[in-house]
Motif scaffolding. Sequence first.
Motif, PDB file in Angstrom:
ATOM      1  N   ASP A  55     -10.952 -25.319  11.780  1.00 44.48           N
ATOM      2  CA  ASP A  55     -10.017 -23.864  12.022  1.00 44.48           C
ATOM      3  C   ASP A  55      -9.606 -23.537  10.603  1.00 44.48           C
ATOM      4  N   HIS A  56      -9.570 -24.254   9.647  1.00 37.90           N
ATOM      5  CA  HIS A  56      -9.289 -23.788   8.288  1.00 37.90           C
ATOM      6  C   HIS A  56     -10.380 -23.073   7.713  1.00 37.90           C
ATOM      7  N   LEU A  57     -11.872 -23.361   8.033  1.00 32.88           N
ATOM      8  CA  LEU A  57     -12.852 -22.680   7.251  1.00 32.88           C
ATOM      9  C   LEU A  57     -13.497 -21.497   8.038  1.00 32.88           C
ATOM     10  N   LEU A  58     -13.236 -21.712   9.508  1.00 32.53           N
ATOM     11  CA  LEU A  58     -13.784 -20.708  10.285  1.00 32.53           C
ATOM     12  C   LEU A  58     -12.851 -19.936  11.109  1.00 32.53           C
ATOM     13  N   GLY A  59     -11.695 -20.209  11.009  1.00 33.09           N
ATOM     14  CA  GLY A  59     -10.629 -19.384  11.803  1.00 33.09           C
ATOM     15  C   GLY A  59     -10.320 -19.654  12.997  1.00 33.09           C
ATOM     16  N   ALA A  60      -9.139 -19.872  13.249  1.00 33.45           N
ATOM     17  CA  ALA A  60      -8.665 -20.402  14.849  1.00 33.45           C
ATOM     18  C   ALA A  60      -9.236 -19.389  15.962  1.00 33.45           C
ATOM     19  N   GLU A  61      -9.544 -18.415  15.603  1.00 35.61           N
ATOM     20  CA  GLU A  61      -9.713 -17.312  16.634  1.00 35.61           C
ATOM     21  C   GLU A  61     -11.339 -17.081  17.000  1.00 35.61           C
ATOM     22  N   ARG A  62     -12.011 -18.005  16.281  1.00 34.88           N
ATOM     23  CA  ARG A  62     -13.504 -17.816  16.130  1.00 34.88           C
ATOM     24  C   ARG A  62     -13.945 -18.274  17.701  1.00 34.88           C
ATOM     25  N   ASP A  63     -15.400 -18.079  17.830  1.00 36.98           N
ATOM     26  CA  ASP A  63     -16.031 -18.547  19.008  1.00 36.98           C
ATOM     27  C   ASP A  63     -16.420 -19.983  18.773  1.00 36.98           C
ATOM     28  N   ARG A  64     -15.641 -20.630  19.780  1.00 36.74           N
ATOM     29  CA  ARG A  64     -15.850 -22.236  19.616  1.00 36.74           C
ATOM     30  C   ARG A  64     -16.960 -22.707  20.265  1.00 36.74           C
ATOM     31  N   SER A  65     -17.941 -22.150  20.656  1.00 33.45           N
ATOM     32  CA  SER A  65     -18.877 -22.711  21.541  1.00 33.45           C
ATOM     33  C   SER A  65     -19.940 -23.507  20.655  1.00 33.45           C
ATOM     34  N   ARG A  66     -19.831 -23.124  19.553  1.00 30.94           N
ATOM     35  CA  ARG A  66     -20.562 -24.257  18.445  1.00 30.94           C
ATOM     36  C   ARG A  66     -19.989 -25.284  17.891  1.00 30.94           C
ATOM     37  N   ASP A  67     -18.870 -25.314  18.181  1.00 34.07           N
ATOM     38  CA  ASP A  67     -18.000 -26.473  17.278  1.00 34.07           C
ATOM     39  C   ASP A  67     -18.689 -27.852  17.453  1.00 34.07           C
ATOM     40  N   GLU A  68     -19.045 -28.214  18.794  1.00 32.02           N
ATOM     41  CA  GLU A  68     -19.519 -29.371  18.970  1.00 32.02           C
ATOM     42  C   GLU A  68     -20.928 -29.578  18.416  1.00 32.02           C
ATOM     43  N   VAL A  69     -21.961 -28.587  18.191  1.00 32.57           N
ATOM     44  CA  VAL A  69     -23.072 -28.486  17.415  1.00 32.57           C
ATOM     45  C   VAL A  69     -22.858 -28.925  15.964  1.00 32.57           C
TER      46      VAL A  69
END
Length: 222
Positions: A55-69
């Motif tokens: 959240d800190h580096l990418l922003g809380a409003e990002r597309d979270r679909s790549r978080d697990e990768v």
Amino acid sequence: MTAPAGVFFDVDGTLVDTTYLHAVTWWEGFRAGDYDVPVAQIHRAVGMGSDRLLDHLLGAERDRSRDEVIRAVHGERYGAFLDQLRPLPGAANLLRAVHERGQRVALASSATPEELAAMRKALDVDDVVDVATSSGDAERSKPDPDIIQAALDQAGLAADQVVYVGDSIWDVAACARLGVPCVALTCGGTSRGELAGAGAVAVYEDPADLLAHLDESPLTAA
């Protein structure tokens, strides 16, 4: 003044030399997720849990679909270093010195159980550790103070009975929320000025430096 009843330690970057390993392997995770984040920015965020860090580096409003990768690649690449981890100078001797003075020793870490086990193996001081926490012991990561509170609960101590030793501004911020004094070390790569400016009650270079000044440090007189 009365010495604190317990001394709580962050582990990553404070006792074991992992900060830059995390920074580089998070960088690899971000690249796998098609994000180009400078390593210097990642380093500044190390010390947060993975939820806060993204959240800190990418922003809380990002597309979270790549978080697990991102998390999976970081975990895989960092995991390759687990059997190579090295304690920072004086880390084991500092823990033993605190124990010998009759103070309770807690590893208040939010690392995963596997990572914490590898760091404890590198330190080889389990005989003097009274309490150890990992990621499963807290719902929220630093700068929230949950992991420190979990260690307090396990140790049966109150916030005004302990001193915390960490290496990041996130450690200092988490301690401030509970009123726990935080002694900071620069061995994680954060400057003396930044740590003092964040509210650290004292700053030392590494565990060996703190050990050399133990008698006049906040670990002796809160």
